[in-house]
Motif scaffolding. Structure first.
Motif, PDB file in Angstrom:
ATOM      1  N   HIS A 139       9.730   4.905  -3.855  1.00 36.93           N
ATOM      2  CA  HIS A 139      10.124   5.983  -2.953  1.00 36.93           C
ATOM      3  C   HIS A 139      10.291   5.452  -1.520  1.00 36.93           C
ATOM      4  O   HIS A 139      11.256   5.773  -0.831  1.00 36.93           O
ATOM      5  N   TYR A 140       9.336   4.619  -1.107  1.00 27.68           N
ATOM      6  CA  TYR A 140       9.402   4.042   0.237  1.00 27.68           C
ATOM      7  C   TYR A 140      10.624   3.140   0.363  1.00 27.68           C
ATOM      8  O   TYR A 140      11.292   3.111   1.407  1.00 27.68           O
TER       9      TYR A 140
ATOM     10  N   GLU B  10      13.625   5.193   0.858  1.00 26.91           N
ATOM     11  CA  GLU B  10      13.671   5.686   2.244  1.00 26.91           C
ATOM     12  C   GLU B  10      14.226   4.614   3.173  1.00 26.91           C
ATOM     13  O   GLU B  10      15.025   4.891   4.070  1.00 26.91           O
TER      14      GLU B  10
ATOM     15  N   HIS C 242      17.618   4.564   5.438  1.00 22.18           N
ATOM     16  CA  HIS C 242      17.640   4.199   6.863  1.00 22.18           C
ATOM     17  C   HIS C 242      18.731   3.163   7.125  1.00 22.18           C
ATOM     18  O   HIS C 242      19.500   3.282   8.077  1.00 22.18           O
TER      19      HIS C 242
END
Lengths: 98, 136
Positions: B19-20, B23, B27
């Protein structure tokens, strides 16, 4: 004088309290069940906290909520299963013909 | 590996990492057109570093974000004299970012997330099957 005689009774009662379950220092089946229920309750509360935090936009991710609810479901299933087995054993004993 | 739910927890760390990662890719992709003045620091794609969690720890293992690295390399100079960011020679600075590479990483991250979901589902089904052991 009567006060000292009461104090001497206490250790006799403590050492002689061996019930049917053989619970010497609170380590019987009932204690185990109570601990299990506490654990399951903790899992349910953790799932509830994760869900409400997620629903209110807290710093918790969806997979954490799903993991917490999975744990709570599994814990509940184990507890219900143990209750069923214990009840089954009790009923088998109570159905013994004399 | 003491907890009964260790496999669920370990899979959870994998999902958290994926998930990170997603993200971070979001970005990087959202900044693909973040041009800068040649005097400024260019935008560099961020890369997540995975680090294993000790199997003797409380969670019994898993993965964690070990750090963030920025993509190395020189930023491309683009000739755009009309841009308000252009320097005296008419150049603006591009990004150190690779859209095709980010899209490939996005597929990897999404598949990593799915793989960890599969692990968690299998672990849950195994535990559920175990509760029916010895049932009449």
């Amino acid at each position: 004088m009567p006060l000292t005689s009461i104090a001497s009774i206490a250790p006799i009662g403590a050492s002689g309290s061996q019930g049917v379950g053989g619970s010497k220092s609170g380590g019987g089946f009932g204690d185990l069940i109570t601990k299990g229920i506490d654990n399951v309750n903790g899992l349910q509360q953790a799932a509830d906290a994760a869900l409400s935090s997620f629903a209110s936009g807290g710093p918790v991710q969806i997979h954490e909520v799903m993991a917490a609810t999975s744990k709570a479901t599994l814990g509940m299933q184990v507890m219900v299963e143990i209750r069923n087995r214990a009840l089954e054993a009790y009923q088998q004993i109570s159905n013994i013909q004399v | 590996m003491s907890s009964a739910f260790a496999s669920l927890d370990i899979a959870k760390t994998g999902m958290g990492f994926a998930h990170y990662w997603e993200e971070t890719i979001a970005h990087n992709i959202s900044n693909i057109n973040t041009y800068t003045r040649t005097s400024e620091k260019p935008f560099r794609a961020r890369m997540v570093v995975a680090t294993p969690i000790d199997t003797n720890s409380a969670s019994g293992g898993g993965v964690a974000v070990g750090g963030i690295l920025e993509q190395a390399g020189d930023a491309p100079l683009l000739n755009a004299p009309d841009s308000p960011l252009a320097d005296a020679n008419g150049y603006v600075q591009g990004t150190v970012d690779d859209l095709a590479g980010q899209m490939s990483d996005l597929i990897l991250a999404a598949r990593a997330y799915q793989a960890n979901i599969s692990v968690q589902r299998e672990a849950r089904e195994s535990l559920e099957a175990a509760t029916s052991l010895g049932r009449a």
